[in-house]
Design a protein around this motif. Structure first.
Motif, PDB file in Angstrom:
ATOM      1  N   UNK A 168       0.876  -1.168   0.000  1.00 57.65           N
ATOM      2  CA  UNK A 168       0.000   0.000   0.000  1.00 57.65           C
ATOM      3  C   UNK A 168       0.914   1.218   0.000  1.00 57.65           C
ATOM      4  N   UNK A 169       0.971   1.884  -1.114  1.00 53.95           N
ATOM      5  CA  UNK A 169       1.977   2.945  -1.212  1.00 53.95           C
ATOM      6  C   UNK A 169       1.435   4.261  -0.686  1.00 53.95           C
ATOM      7  N   UNK A 170       2.215   4.889   0.186  1.00 57.31           N
ATOM      8  CA  UNK A 170       1.882   6.222   0.660  1.00 57.31           C
ATOM      9  C   UNK A 170       2.272   7.235  -0.402  1.00 57.31           C
ATOM     10  N   UNK A 171       3.345   6.947  -1.059  1.00 62.22           N
ATOM     11  CA  UNK A 171       3.785   7.841  -2.122  1.00 62.22           C
ATOM     12  C   UNK A 171       4.453   7.007  -3.197  1.00 62.22           C
ATOM     13  N   UNK A 172       4.451   7.546  -4.376  1.00 59.24           N
ATOM     14  CA  UNK A 172       5.047   6.835  -5.492  1.00 59.24           C
ATOM     15  C   UNK A 172       6.531   6.598  -5.245  1.00 59.24           C
ATOM     16  N   UNK A 173       7.173   7.599  -4.652  1.00 60.70           N
ATOM     17  CA  UNK A 173       8.610   7.510  -4.417  1.00 60.70           C
ATOM     18  C   UNK A 173       8.933   6.357  -3.465  1.00 60.70           C
ATOM     19  N   UNK A 174       8.142   6.263  -2.391  1.00 58.79           N
ATOM     20  CA  UNK A 174       8.403   5.201  -1.425  1.00 58.79           C
ATOM     21  C   UNK A 174       8.194   3.827  -2.063  1.00 58.79           C
ATOM     22  N   UNK A 175       7.133   3.714  -2.846  1.00 54.86           N
ATOM     23  CA  UNK A 175       6.852   2.443  -3.505  1.00 54.86           C
ATOM     24  C   UNK A 175       8.035   2.023  -4.375  1.00 54.86           C
ATOM     25  N   UNK A 176       8.578   3.001  -5.090  1.00 51.35           N
ATOM     26  CA  UNK A 176       9.721   2.698  -5.955  1.00 51.35           C
ATOM     27  C   UNK A 176      10.932   2.257  -5.154  1.00 51.35           C
ATOM     28  N   UNK A 177      11.124   2.884  -3.991  1.00 49.45           N
ATOM     29  CA  UNK A 177      12.290   2.521  -3.178  1.00 49.45           C
ATOM     30  C   UNK A 177      12.127   1.120  -2.603  1.00 49.45           C
ATOM     31  N   UNK A 178      10.915   0.790  -2.177  1.00 45.48           N
ATOM     32  CA  UNK A 178      10.681  -0.559  -1.652  1.00 45.48           C
ATOM     33  C   UNK A 178      10.869  -1.593  -2.755  1.00 45.48           C
ATOM     34  N   UNK A 179      10.377  -1.261  -3.945  1.00 45.11           N
ATOM     35  CA  UNK A 179      10.517  -2.166  -5.085  1.00 45.11           C
ATOM     36  C   UNK A 179      11.990  -2.385  -5.414  1.00 45.11           C
ATOM     37  N   UNK A 180      12.765  -1.289  -5.344  1.00 45.20           N
ATOM     38  CA  UNK A 180      14.196  -1.388  -5.646  1.00 45.20           C
ATOM     39  C   UNK A 180      14.910  -2.299  -4.642  1.00 45.20           C
ATOM     40  N   UNK A 181      14.349  -2.429  -3.434  1.00 42.00           N
ATOM     41  CA  UNK A 181      14.950  -3.302  -2.418  1.00 42.00           C
ATOM     42  C   UNK A 181      14.530  -4.760  -2.605  1.00 42.00           C
ATOM     43  N   UNK A 182      13.734  -5.013  -3.628  1.00 44.93           N
ATOM     44  CA  UNK A 182      13.300  -6.390  -3.878  1.00 44.93           C
ATOM     45  C   UNK A 182      11.974  -6.713  -3.213  1.00 44.93           C
ATOM     46  N   UNK A 183      11.322  -5.709  -2.616  1.00 46.80           N
ATOM     47  CA  UNK A 183      10.038  -5.950  -1.954  1.00 46.80           C
ATOM     48  C   UNK A 183       8.919  -5.813  -2.982  1.00 46.80           C
ATOM     49  N   UNK A 184       8.652  -6.908  -3.683  1.00 45.36           N
ATOM     50  CA  UNK A 184       7.626  -6.896  -4.723  1.00 45.36           C
ATOM     51  C   UNK A 184       6.665  -8.057  -4.483  1.00 45.36           C
ATOM     52  N   UNK A 185       5.436  -7.958  -4.982  1.00 44.25           N
ATOM     53  CA  UNK A 185       4.466  -9.040  -4.782  1.00 44.25           C
ATOM     54  C   UNK A 185       5.019 -10.388  -5.239  1.00 44.25           C
ATOM     55  N   UNK A 186       4.776 -11.413  -4.423  1.00 44.51           N
ATOM     56  CA  UNK A 186       5.249 -12.758  -4.751  1.00 44.51           C
ATOM     57  C   UNK A 186       6.536 -13.116  -4.019  1.00 44.51           C
TER      58      UNK A 186
END
Ligand code: ZN
Ligand code: ZN
Length: 241
Positions: free
Chosen positions: A160-178
């Motif tokens: 659940x992204x609070x901001x687009x930037x945070x979502x991108x940073x979490x994704x960059x850390x490998x935190x993606x669905x699955x």
């Protein structure tokens, strides 16, 4: 694991049930043509042994076949009893689902149906851990990361992204669905292992990550889900945005 190989192991399991363990009997039960190359691939992975025209599964092969058959027949039972689908429809759907059903969902279906022992066509459903434990409650399938305890493993369902930037940073850390994450510390920071990397998140960020809890036995059933050793990355309060 490759779908084709799963289909062949499933067919061998079914052929064993009816005593038609020769190649023709197995081919009759398999929805795809079996090639010499497929059989070699199964042998290379030590899932199958060929002695002349006789094919027999190894213990590892039997574990894979058993779980495919279990998922197929559980799905069929669900489709027949709850959704009232026709034979053709439930058969083709079950043949898809048997390759993709997550263990936590498989268990929830089994509990929902009261641990059925046979499918609608009266074939045996191999029991799972939930059946011998006679589990009755389906633990809420989805929670946020902060509901996990130290040592728990979860599979990310969404963020659940609070901001687009945070979502991108979490994704960059490998935190993606699955992705599988293992929690090894919950305070002061929330520390987890993700695909061989250790991360420290603040509570805020952890609350935005939704997971389904995964039992350890499910991971050992599916070796492709195993997590390699970790290296450390610290990601602290700068995640706030
Ligand atoms: Zn199948
Ligand atoms: Zn069960």
């Amino acid at each position: 694991m490759d779908r084709t190989l799963e289909e062949i192991l499933e067919a061998i399991w079914k052929a064993d049930e009816t005593g038609d363990g020769n190649l023709q009997g197995i081919q009759d039960k398999c929805p795809i043509p079996i090639t010499e190359g497929d059989l070699e691939a199964l042998e290379r992975r030590e899932l199958l042994k060929q002695q002349g025209s006789r094919l027999s599964m190894t213990d590892a092969g039997r574990i894979v076949a058993r779980s495919v058959v279990r998922r197929h027949r559980l799905a069929e039972t669900l489709f027949a009893t709850i959704l009232d689908l026709s034979f053709e429809k439930r058969e083709s759907l079950a043949c898809e689902v048997e390759h993709t059903l997550l263990p936590e969902v498989e268990e929830a279906i089994c509990i929902l149906l009261g641990h059925p022992t046979t499918c609608p066509d009266n074939k045996p459903i191999p029991p799972g851990a939930c059946c011998s434990a006679k589990r009755k409650t389906i633990s809420s399938l989805m929670t946020d990361l902060t509901d996990l305890e130290e040592g728990d493993t979860g599979r990310i369902t969404f963020i659940r992204s609070q901001s687009h930037e945070r979502l991108e940073r979490l994704t960059a850390l490998g935190l993606t669905p699955g992705t599988l994450v293992r929690v090894f510390q919950t305070s002061p920071a929330f520390c987890l292992e993700v695909e061989g990397t250790e991360l420290a998140l603040n509570r805020d960020a952890a609350e935005d990550i939704f997971v389904t809890k995964v039992a350890l036995s499910w991971l050992t059933d599916r070796p492709e889900d195993s997590m390699p050793g970790a290296r450390l990355t610290v990601f602290g309060s700068n995640l706030k945005s």
